[in-house]
Design a protein around this motif. Structure first.
Motif, mmCIF file in Angstrom:
data_model
loop_
_atom_site.group_PDB
_atom_site.id
_atom_site.type_symbol
_atom_site.label_atom_id
_atom_site.label_comp_id
_atom_site.label_asym_id
_atom_site.label_seq_id
_atom_site.Cartn_x
_atom_site.Cartn_y
_atom_site.Cartn_z
ATOM 1 N N UNK A 533 0.958 -1.505 -0.012
ATOM 2 C CA UNK A 533 -0.163 -0.017 -0.121
ATOM 3 C C UNK A 533 0.710 1.184 -0.025
ATOM 4 N N UNK A 534 2.072 1.243 0.663
ATOM 5 C CA UNK A 534 2.933 2.368 0.629
ATOM 6 C C UNK A 534 4.397 1.778 0.135
ATOM 7 N N UNK A 535 4.841 2.843 -0.612
ATOM 8 C CA UNK A 535 6.146 2.909 -1.040
ATOM 9 C C UNK A 535 7.394 2.753 0.040
ATOM 10 N N UNK A 536 8.390 2.301 -0.417
ATOM 11 C CA UNK A 536 9.651 2.464 0.878
ATOM 12 C C UNK A 536 9.895 3.917 0.846
ATOM 13 N N UNK A 540 9.998 5.241 4.646
ATOM 14 C CA UNK A 540 11.198 5.901 5.099
ATOM 15 C C UNK A 540 10.815 6.981 6.195
ATOM 16 N N UNK A 541 10.001 7.868 5.521
ATOM 17 C CA UNK A 541 9.383 9.028 5.901
ATOM 18 C C UNK A 541 8.682 8.806 7.417
ATOM 19 N N UNK A 542 8.044 7.799 7.532
ATOM 20 C CA UNK A 542 7.251 7.441 8.635
ATOM 21 C C UNK A 542 8.425 6.925 9.709
ATOM 22 N N UNK A 547 11.877 8.017 14.356
ATOM 23 C CA UNK A 547 13.152 8.270 15.013
ATOM 24 C C UNK A 547 13.278 9.513 15.726
ATOM 25 N N UNK A 548 12.755 10.615 14.993
ATOM 26 C CA UNK A 548 12.816 12.048 15.695
ATOM 27 C C UNK A 548 12.199 11.845 17.136
ATOM 28 N N UNK A 559 17.550 12.096 7.778
ATOM 29 C CA UNK A 559 17.486 10.799 7.263
ATOM 30 C C UNK A 559 17.945 9.953 8.256
ATOM 31 N N UNK A 560 17.659 8.579 7.849
ATOM 32 C CA UNK A 560 18.031 7.536 8.892
ATOM 33 C C UNK A 560 19.586 7.286 8.896
ATOM 34 N N UNK A 561 20.220 7.572 7.668
ATOM 35 C CA UNK A 561 21.688 7.537 7.563
ATOM 36 C C UNK A 561 22.503 8.801 8.385
#
Length: 594
Positions: A533-536, A540-542, A547-548, A559-561
């Motif tokens: 249903x959702x793209x990667x 990633x935004x989710x 993380x925030x 970003x995660x990296x």
């Protein structure tokens, strides 16, 4: 305690016999007094007719009937933490060790939890998370050639309905979002180690996956020198514990100990992983995962509650079912919604190697000075079987090896990879059953980058089970009733199974390691892979938003990296990484007297 029938002996090819170190010596505290031999024992152990053990004094041991005037000794109990503290078996007899985690414990908790008022602080929110391999196993078990195959998505909704309607649990998640987080952190850790390797840090590469607790226990007990290579990223099971007890709990204004987290996994070793002290919250006295049950135990639970998982439920093809808010919270509960059944191309064991490969390709394109850099060429070579494959990324123009990784499943291949990694890195691998075959400290081997066959490994995806997680010891067995010759083992030798204490039941069904059945579960696992249903990118935004919030960081463009401030990075390491320690054992099995 009774356990699922899925708990069986492993294939002989990958069977590791129990170590004599598994026996704890008895400490004698009473010191002999008086004249005579100071080494003489003052007590004896007598066995009664019912099998009970009694400690009686030497002077009273003659003339008295067994147990008279003596102290009855309690039966020894081996906990999950005890299992991790020895240097013995890790796969062969865990039915004896697993005494605290089963579906019975889940039912006991739910019964006790229901006695508390919904608004009481003692009332906990029960949450269930289930691995995609378990969903595939359950879906394959109810599918037949004459009917439309059941998909993992349908199975997830059927299980959600069971837990909600029968047990009163409203929150059921699959662990693919937790796996997505684990893969993001895994790739980040790999590049950190690559930098360390270039700077000369010893033991930075190859990095070896840590999602399989059986492999990690094996390294801790028999190859402590290999721990420097094991990834520190938490497995999807434990990342899910972080999401549930650190992120969702804060959204619901709950403490971690006010949530009860049950994980459904394809492997019995996951019970051991959840019991590690690394994953225990000392402040709130709670674990990230309170209880782990296997796929087979979930099936047994549903059968005990007369729930037929083969019967469709309403809206089972809807991507996400509506969820009710937790006690004390009104309105909609969008905070509880997580991405479902995220597809990660690669292997059915988590796609760790393929994630690293794609990350290396992406980094290569970004680091290239050319406007349109050529992609890296990927070559795959299977050695001996599909359970051991090597993947090489080569620059098309210079033919330089940029990355070399391997997929290693099963203990037979695992022992070979341990010897190879030890030889390439120049570390000692002379401990343990496999290590003794090496013969001491290996010489250091210079890192080679000239060709695919000569280059050393950068990364290894290791799983203890042959075939990977899809063939875990806690998975369901083939439904077709095929006659099995109970007189012979898998290699054709005559066996008296009853004499060895193995119960084969009626002799019908398939054993663990049925390759055809594993292929069928694998096929079901990969259905709907293109129906996300959702793209990667959206996921990633989710993930970054999570993380925030969990790391309390407001850095723009994160970003995660990317990197955060020092305090936020410390929280990230606590939430998404762990540590492994060598298990020291001074017991030599050859010196044990029977």
């Amino acid at each position: 305690m009774a356990f699922s029938g899925a708990l069986t002996l492993t294939d002989l090819n990958d069977y590791i016999t129990p170590s004599q170190s598994c026996i704890k010596p008895v400490e004698i505290k009473n010191v002999p007094t008086g004249e005579g031999d100071t080494a003489a024992a003052t007590t004896q152990i007598r066995v009664d007719q019912d099998g009970s053990y009694y400690e009686v004094s030497v002077s009273d041991s003659t003339g008295n009937k067994p147990g008279a005037g003596g102290k009855r000794l309690e039966t020894a109990q081996v906990s999950l933490n005890d299992c991790l503290a020895c240097s013995g078996c890790i796969t062969s007899a865990e039915s004896v060790l697993i005494t605290m985690q089963s579906h019975v414990q889940v039912l006991d908790f739910l019964a006790e939890n229901a006695t508390h008022d919904p608004m009481s602080q003692k009332r906990k929110i029960p949450i269930v998370s289930i691995a995609p391999q378990s969903l595939a196993s359950l879906a394959a078990s109810v599918s037949s050639p004459s009917t439309t195959p059941v998909t993992p998505r349908q199975m997830l909704h059927r299980i959600e309905t069971f837990f909600s309607q029968v047990l009163g649990i409203d929150y059921v998640y699959d662990t693919t979002f937790a796996r997505h987080i684990s893969l993001l952190e895994h790739a980040r850790e790999f590049f950190e180690r690559k930098v360390q390797s270039v700077s000369g840090t010893k033991g930075a590469l190859p990095m070896i996956s840590s999602a399989c607790p059986g492999w990690v226990c094996y390294a801790e007990k028999t190859h402590s020198e290999m721990l420097c290579f094991i990834s520190r990223t938490k497995s999807p099971q434990q990342v899910m514990g972080t999401i549930v007890k650190s992120w969702l709990a804060s959204k619901w204004s709950k403490n971690p100990d006010q949530i009860y987290h049950v994980a459904v996994m394809p492997c019995y070793d996951k019970k051991l992983e959840a019991s590690r002290q690394d994953f225990y919250n000392d402040i709130f006295s709670t674990r990230d995962v309170d209880c782990v049950i296997t796929t087979g135990e979930l099936e047994l639970l549903m059968k005990e509650k007369s729930w037929d998982v083969s019967v469709p439920v309403v809206n089972e093809l809807v991507p996400t079912l509506p969820r009710t808010p937790p006690p004390g919270k009104s309105g909609t509960d969008s905070d509880a919604a997580l991405p479902q059944l995220i597809s990660h191309p690669g292997t059915s064991s988590g796609s760790y190697l393929h994630t690293i490969i794609e990350a290396v390709r992406t980094r290569h394109r970004l680091d290239s000075s050319r406007q349109d850099p050529p992609d890296l060429e990927l070559s795959v070579k299977a050695l001996r079987s599909a359970d051991y494959e090597e993947y090489t990324l080569t620059d098309k123009e210079t033919r330089r090896v940029v990355f070399k990784g391997a997929k290693c499943y099963g203990f037979r291949n695992l022992q070979n990879i341990v010897r190879r990694v030890g030889k390439e890195a120049g570390v000692q691998t002379g401990k343990g059953a496999a290590g003794r075959l090496v013969g001491g400290r290996a010489r250091a081997v210079k890192k080679t980058t000239g060709g695919g066959d000569d280059a050393n490994l950068d990364y290894v995806e290791v799983m203890a089970c042959p075939g990977g997680c899809i063939n875990g010891g806690g998975q369901l067995k083939r439904r077709e009733l095929t006659k099995v010759d109970t007189r012979k083992d898998s290699e054709g030798y005559q066996r008296d199974w009853n004499d060895t204490g193995v119960n084969l039941g009626s002799g019908l069904g398939a054993r663990w390691g049925d390759k055809e059945w594993t292929k069928e579960v694998e096929r079901v696992y990969w259905t709907e892979r293109d129906l996300d249903v959702q793209t990667h990118a959206e996921i990633n935004v989710f993930a970054v938003n999570m993380l925030r919030e969990t790391c309390q960081c407001d850095a723009p463009g994160l970003s995660w990296s990317g990197s955060m401030d020092e305090k936020a990075e410390a929280r990230r390491r606590t939430l998404f990484r762990t540590e492994y320690r060598a298990v020291e054992s001074g017991v030599d099995g050859l010196l044990v007297k029977w």
